[in-house]
Design a protein around this motif. Structure first.
Motif, PDB file in Angstrom:
ATOM      1  N   LEU A  48       0.939  -1.011   0.022  1.00 30.50           N
ATOM      2  CA  LEU A  48      -0.082   0.471  -0.463  1.00 30.50           C
ATOM      3  C   LEU A  48       0.573   0.894   0.260  1.00 30.50           C
ATOM      4  O   LEU A  48       1.317   1.915   1.314  1.00 30.50           O
ATOM      5  CB  LEU A  48      -0.237  -0.553   1.509  1.00 30.50           C
ATOM      6  N   GLY A  49       0.729   1.828  -0.860  1.00 27.80           N
ATOM      7  CA  GLY A  49       1.859   3.265  -0.835  1.00 27.80           C
ATOM      8  C   GLY A  49       1.596   3.918  -2.072  1.00 27.80           C
ATOM      9  O   GLY A  49       0.489   3.654  -2.575  1.00 27.80           O
ATOM     10  N   ALA A  50       2.307   5.301  -2.584  1.00 33.50           N
ATOM     11  CA  ALA A  50       2.218   6.512  -3.763  1.00 33.50           C
ATOM     12  C   ALA A  50       3.906   6.590  -4.115  1.00 33.50           C
ATOM     13  O   ALA A  50       4.636   6.429  -3.330  1.00 33.50           O
ATOM     14  CB  ALA A  50       1.188   7.112  -2.642  1.00 33.50           C
ATOM     15  N   ARG A  63       9.259  12.349   5.321  1.00 32.40           N
ATOM     16  CA  ARG A  63      11.010  11.407   5.866  1.00 32.40           C
ATOM     17  C   ARG A  63      11.902  11.455   6.793  1.00 32.40           C
ATOM     18  O   ARG A  63      12.652  11.300   7.575  1.00 32.40           O
ATOM     19  CB  ARG A  63      12.218  11.797   3.856  1.00 32.40           C
ATOM     20  N   VAL A  64      11.837  12.702   7.106  1.00 30.32           N
ATOM     21  CA  VAL A  64      12.705  13.968   7.915  1.00 30.32           C
ATOM     22  C   VAL A  64      12.000  13.183   9.644  1.00 30.32           C
ATOM     23  O   VAL A  64      12.572  13.446  10.315  1.00 30.32           O
ATOM     24  CB  VAL A  64      12.518  15.587   8.154  1.00 30.32           C
ATOM     25  N   LEU A  65      10.627  12.877   9.743  1.00 33.65           N
ATOM     26  CA  LEU A  65       9.559  12.671  10.204  1.00 33.65           C
ATOM     27  C   LEU A  65      10.936  11.244  11.011  1.00 33.65           C
ATOM     28  O   LEU A  65      10.527  10.470  11.721  1.00 33.65           O
ATOM     29  CB  LEU A  65       8.055  12.703  10.509  1.00 33.65           C
ATOM     30  N   ALA A  66       9.937  10.361  10.052  1.00 40.60           N
ATOM     31  CA  ALA A  66      10.531   8.859   9.815  1.00 40.60           C
ATOM     32  C   ALA A  66      12.474   8.890  10.565  1.00 40.60           C
ATOM     33  O   ALA A  66      12.800   8.260  11.278  1.00 40.60           O
ATOM     34  CB  ALA A  66      10.982   7.861   8.535  1.00 40.60           C
ATOM     35  N   ARG A  71      11.289   5.791  13.182  1.00 41.45           N
ATOM     36  CA  ARG A  71      10.433   5.171  12.919  1.00 41.45           C
ATOM     37  C   ARG A  71      10.104   4.589  11.569  1.00 41.45           C
ATOM     38  O   ARG A  71      10.685   5.468  10.470  1.00 41.45           O
ATOM     39  CB  ARG A  71       9.635   5.559  13.516  1.00 41.45           C
ATOM     40  N   SER A  72       9.211   3.213  11.142  1.00 40.86           N
ATOM     41  CA  SER A  72      10.011   3.576   9.683  1.00 40.86           C
ATOM     42  C   SER A  72       8.937   3.928   8.744  1.00 40.86           C
ATOM     43  O   SER A  72       7.946   4.161   9.598  1.00 40.86           O
ATOM     44  CB  SER A  72       9.607   1.652   9.759  1.00 40.86           C
ATOM     45  N   LEU A  76       4.845   5.231  10.742  1.00 43.51           N
ATOM     46  CA  LEU A  76       4.412   5.517  10.266  1.00 43.51           C
ATOM     47  C   LEU A  76       3.375   5.790   9.572  1.00 43.51           C
ATOM     48  O   LEU A  76       1.978   6.484   9.604  1.00 43.51           O
ATOM     49  CB  LEU A  76       5.544   6.666   9.980  1.00 43.51           C
ATOM     50  N   LEU A  77       2.785   5.346   8.151  1.00 44.26           N
ATOM     51  CA  LEU A  77       2.000   5.293   7.452  1.00 44.26           C
ATOM     52  C   LEU A  77       1.176   4.284   7.968  1.00 44.26           C
ATOM     53  O   LEU A  77       0.103   4.502   7.395  1.00 44.26           O
ATOM     54  CB  LEU A  77       2.136   4.678   5.687  1.00 44.26           C
ATOM     55  N   ALA A  78       1.167   2.997   8.674  1.00 44.11           N
ATOM     56  CA  ALA A  78       0.284   2.412   9.283  1.00 44.11           C
ATOM     57  C   ALA A  78      -0.789   3.070  10.524  1.00 44.11           C
ATOM     58  O   ALA A  78      -1.817   3.432  10.753  1.00 44.11           O
ATOM     59  CB  ALA A  78       0.888   1.200  10.334  1.00 44.11           C
ATOM     60  N   GLU A  79      -0.104   4.114  10.920  1.00 45.54           N
ATOM     61  CA  GLU A  79      -0.935   4.696  12.262  1.00 45.54           C
ATOM     62  C   GLU A  79      -1.068   5.905  11.209  1.00 45.54           C
ATOM     63  O   GLU A  79      -2.399   6.388  11.676  1.00 45.54           O
ATOM     64  CB  GLU A  79       0.679   5.500  12.731  1.00 45.54           C
ATOM     65  N   ALA A  80      -1.253   6.377  10.475  1.00 43.03           N
ATOM     66  CA  ALA A  80      -1.772   7.966   8.920  1.00 43.03           C
ATOM     67  C   ALA A  80      -2.916   6.966   8.573  1.00 43.03           C
ATOM     68  O   ALA A  80      -4.165   7.697   8.931  1.00 43.03           O
ATOM     69  CB  ALA A  80      -0.389   8.309   8.385  1.00 43.03           C
ATOM     70  N   ILE A  81      -2.904   5.876   8.519  1.00 38.54           N
ATOM     71  CA  ILE A  81      -3.897   5.575   8.057  1.00 38.54           C
ATOM     72  C   ILE A  81      -5.155   4.923   9.123  1.00 38.54           C
ATOM     73  O   ILE A  81      -6.668   4.934   8.615  1.00 38.54           O
ATOM     74  CB  ILE A  81      -3.579   3.993   7.122  1.00 38.54           C
TER      75      ILE A  81
END
Length: 97
Positions: A48-50, A63-66, A71-72, A76-81
């Motif tokens: 699941l990506g873009a 990228r900076v947040l990661a 965190r991977s 981060l994407l799992a949390e956002a989704i």
């Protein structure tokens, strides 16, 4: 057509050669994996990506947040989704309560 042998064949003793090679019988191949279900790298999961422009400020901030949170991107994407689904109550709207 001549049979190809391993470059290591002269260095290998008969005891260290694989059993299949000693008998000149190839090992049975594994059944093919359904490519539509899994890429083989992560069985039971799907991608699941873009794609984003590298200069996109949101992509750069991600990228900076990661990096800063160590965190991977996946985490981060799992949390956002998860937060997006909760915000729109998608689990309730689509029959999962």
């Amino acid at each position: 057509m001549a049979k190809r042998t391993s470059l290591l064949a002269p260095a290998m003793t008969p005891q260290s050669r694989p059993e299949a090679e000693q008998k000149n019988v190839s090992a049975p191949s594994a059944p093919p994996v359904n490519a539509a279900r899994s890429s083989g790298k992560r069985p039971g999961k799907y991608h699941l990506g873009a794609y984003f422009d590298p200069a996109d400020p949101t992509a750069e901030a991600f990228r900076v947040l990661a990096a800063r949170t160590r965190r991977s991107h996946q985490d981060l994407l799992a949390e956002a989704i998860s937060e997006l689904v909760a915000k729109y109550e998608a689990d309730k709207q689509f029959g999962r309560s």
